[in-house]
Scaffold this active site. Sequence first.
Site, PDB file in Angstrom:
ATOM      1  N   ASP A   1       0.819  -1.217   0.000  1.00 31.77           N
ATOM      2  CA  ASP A   1       0.000   0.000   0.000  1.00 31.77           C
ATOM      3  C   ASP A   1       0.857   1.274   0.000  1.00 31.77           C
ATOM      4  OD1 ASP A   1      -2.107  -1.697   0.058  1.00 31.77           O
ATOM      5  OD2 ASP A   1      -2.834  -1.119   2.051  1.00 31.77           O
TER       6      ASP A   1
ATOM      7  N   LYS B   1      -8.949   4.112  11.414  1.00 30.52           N
ATOM      8  CA  LYS B   1      -9.208   3.728  10.017  1.00 30.52           C
ATOM      9  C   LYS B   1      -9.000   2.221   9.923  1.00 30.52           C
ATOM     10  CE  LYS B   1      -8.333   4.959   5.258  1.00 30.52           C
ATOM     11  NZ  LYS B   1      -7.952   3.644   4.758  1.00 30.52           N
TER      12      LYS B   1
ATOM     13  N   GLU C   1     -17.176  -0.781   7.849  1.00 28.66           N
ATOM     14  CA  GLU C   1     -16.064  -1.595   7.375  1.00 28.66           C
ATOM     15  C   GLU C   1     -16.249  -3.046   7.813  1.00 28.66           C
ATOM     16  OE1 GLU C   1     -14.243   0.303   5.582  1.00 28.66           O
ATOM     17  OE2 GLU C   1     -12.262  -0.612   5.388  1.00 28.66           O
TER      18      GLU C   1
ATOM     19  N   TYR D   1       1.874   1.996  -3.471  1.00 29.05           N
ATOM     20  CA  TYR D   1       0.715   2.464  -4.234  1.00 29.05           C
ATOM     21  C   TYR D   1       0.425   3.921  -3.867  1.00 29.05           C
ATOM     22  CZ  TYR D   1      -4.039   2.812  -6.031  1.00 29.05           C
ATOM     23  OH  TYR D   1      -5.160   3.223  -6.713  1.00 29.05           O
TER      24      TYR D   1
HETATM   25  P1  NAD Z   1      -8.898   4.353   1.624  1.00 29.43           P
HETATM   26  O1  NAD Z   1      -8.752   2.988   2.195  1.00 29.43           O
HETATM   27  O2  NAD Z   1      -7.672   5.173   1.545  1.00 29.43           O
HETATM   28  O3  NAD Z   1      -9.995   5.195   2.459  1.00 29.43           O
HETATM   29  C1  NAD Z   1     -11.398   5.131   2.293  1.00 29.43           C
HETATM   30  C2  NAD Z   1     -11.989   3.977   3.007  1.00 29.43           C
HETATM   31  O4  NAD Z   1     -11.632   3.979   4.371  1.00 29.43           O
HETATM   32  C3  NAD Z   1     -13.493   4.032   3.063  1.00 29.43           C
HETATM   33  O5  NAD Z   1     -14.068   3.596   1.858  1.00 29.43           O
HETATM   34  C4  NAD Z   1     -13.780   3.109   4.202  1.00 29.43           C
HETATM   35  O6  NAD Z   1     -13.982   1.833   3.696  1.00 29.43           O
HETATM   36  C5  NAD Z   1     -12.501   3.089   5.004  1.00 29.43           C
HETATM   37  N1  NAD Z   1     -12.654   3.400   6.429  1.00 29.43           N
HETATM   38  C6  NAD Z   1     -12.130   2.642   7.432  1.00 29.43           C
HETATM   39  N2  NAD Z   1     -12.436   3.140   8.620  1.00 29.43           N
HETATM   40  C7  NAD Z   1     -13.207   4.236   8.396  1.00 29.43           C
HETATM   41  C8  NAD Z   1     -13.843   5.177   9.256  1.00 29.43           C
HETATM   42  N3  NAD Z   1     -13.746   5.101  10.594  1.00 29.43           N
HETATM   43  N4  NAD Z   1     -14.547   6.176   8.689  1.00 29.43           N
HETATM   44  C9  NAD Z   1     -14.637   6.286   7.331  1.00 29.43           C
HETATM   45  N5  NAD Z   1     -14.055   5.425   6.456  1.00 29.43           N
HETATM   46  C10 NAD Z   1     -13.339   4.410   6.997  1.00 29.43           C
HETATM   47  O7  NAD Z   1      -9.565   4.338   0.251  1.00 29.43           O
HETATM   48  P2  NAD Z   1      -9.891   3.202  -0.730  1.00 29.43           P
HETATM   49  O8  NAD Z   1     -10.374   3.919  -1.916  1.00 29.43           O
HETATM   50  O9  NAD Z   1     -10.732   2.139  -0.125  1.00 29.43           O
HETATM   51  O10 NAD Z   1      -8.505   2.522  -1.009  1.00 29.43           O
HETATM   52  C11 NAD Z   1      -7.410   3.230  -1.389  1.00 29.43           C
HETATM   53  C12 NAD Z   1      -6.271   2.640  -0.623  1.00 29.43           C
HETATM   54  O11 NAD Z   1      -6.212   1.252  -0.903  1.00 29.43           O
HETATM   55  C13 NAD Z   1      -4.951   3.216  -1.080  1.00 29.43           C
HETATM   56  O12 NAD Z   1      -4.611   4.342  -0.310  1.00 29.43           O
HETATM   57  C14 NAD Z   1      -4.013   2.045  -0.904  1.00 29.43           C
HETATM   58  O13 NAD Z   1      -3.439   2.105   0.372  1.00 29.43           O
HETATM   59  C15 NAD Z   1      -4.911   0.853  -1.030  1.00 29.43           C
HETATM   60  N6  NAD Z   1      -4.695   0.256  -2.367  1.00 29.43           N
HETATM   61  C16 NAD Z   1      -3.627  -0.532  -2.484  1.00 29.43           C
HETATM   62  C17 NAD Z   1      -3.338  -1.108  -3.701  1.00 29.43           C
HETATM   63  C18 NAD Z   1      -2.160  -2.023  -3.795  1.00 29.43           C
HETATM   64  O14 NAD Z   1      -1.860  -2.475  -4.901  1.00 29.43           O
HETATM   65  N7  NAD Z   1      -1.478  -2.318  -2.705  1.00 29.43           N
HETATM   66  C19 NAD Z   1      -4.142  -0.854  -4.822  1.00 29.43           C
HETATM   67  C20 NAD Z   1      -5.236  -0.028  -4.667  1.00 29.43           C
HETATM   68  C21 NAD Z   1      -5.506   0.538  -3.422  1.00 29.43           C
END
Ligand code: NAD
Length: 326
Positions: free
Chosen positions: A33, A114, A169, A36
């Site tokens: 992550d 989170k 979540e 990414y």
């Molecule tokens: P995110 O995980 O950065 O943040 C949004 C998500 O946080 C929300 O959709 C929700 O599900 C979650 N969340 C957890 N606790 C919460 C709380 N208390 N209140 C509100 N939301 C909460 O965004 P995303 O779009 O789900 O994912 C993007 C992230 O996923 C990237 O920053 C990266 O770290 C990871 N990612 C990794 C890869 C990889 O190849 N390793 C690829 C794509 C995405």
Amino acid sequence: MKQTVAEQIHDLQKKLTEYAYAYYVKDQPVVDDAYYDQLYQQLVALETAHPEYQTSDSPTQRVGGVVRKGFEKVVHEIPLYSLNDVFSKAEIIAFDQRVQKTLGHAVSYICELKIDGLSISLKYENGRLVRGATRGDGTIGENITDNSKTVKSIPLTLTEPIDIEVRGECYMPKASFIQLNQKREEEGLDIFANPRNAAAGSIRQLDSKVTASRNLSTFLYTLADFGPLHVTNQAEALTHLDDLGFRTNQERAVCSTIDDVWAYIESFHDKRSQLPYEIDGVVIKVNDFSDQNQLGFTVKAPRWAVAYKFPPEEAQTTIEEIEWTV
Ligand code: NAD
């Protein structure tokens, strides 16, 4: 040969789209992550400096995730959003300044952990669970109703006969993740890279019995529409979700200054490894709903919240040096 800005942007968009496919669709990330996130921030910086190269299908403009084959699609009438990430106290201060500038006054924030799982949405009619869905791309998700019914922390019936759509979540506790991977290793199966991917793979099973065997859990933290609850801020909303029978994370705190927000972040940075579930940061939300409404949303995320991401626990991937110019 040095790439042009347009080529750098195109290259980053292409790479991030490939990584996102592996992560969101296959549940098998090919990079970690932190890597990414680093590429993503480079893309944000380049697109901000050169908006003429930003396209509507850029990963910066879309909520990640698509519907897997075999699942019925669910249309989210009220979309599910992502969050904008920040990585330092200076960026949190800048966020607070933007908020204060728009609203014209100081605000209280609520800090929540989170949770590193996947976003789900649960619809109740007359207090009964009628539909479970994944976030998907925010507008179209997967129907996981039968699978959600196997998750013990998801109430089938609420304490009040109301119509609501709750979001939160779904995650796999660390202990379940270790057990699952041990079992898979013994059976000669591929192991999951982390609890987040294990949770996503487990809730998106075509056979609900498999989901039931995976010991998933949930923390719910928001509603699609707060109207039915008659609450005025996030702290009250979470208490009301507790009263309705949902499992919410109790580690939340209302903070009136950014120093208090930072103290919360630092304390969980230290306690993180002792928690029975994975967290990848802290979500900082403007507490008051009328302030949230005034701030609104961008195409991808609320303007009233940011996700502070913890630095990676250990560097797993060698970050390749990308030559880039803003
Ligand atoms: P995110 O995980 O950065 O943040 C949004 C998500 O946080 C929300 O959709 C929700 O599900 C979650 N969340 C957890 N606790 C919460 C709380 N208390 N209140 C509100 N939301 C909460 O965004 P995303 O779009 O789900 O994912 C993007 C992230 O996923 C990237 O920053 C990266 O770290 C990871 N990612 C990794 C890869 C990889 O190849 N390793 C690829 C794509 C995405």
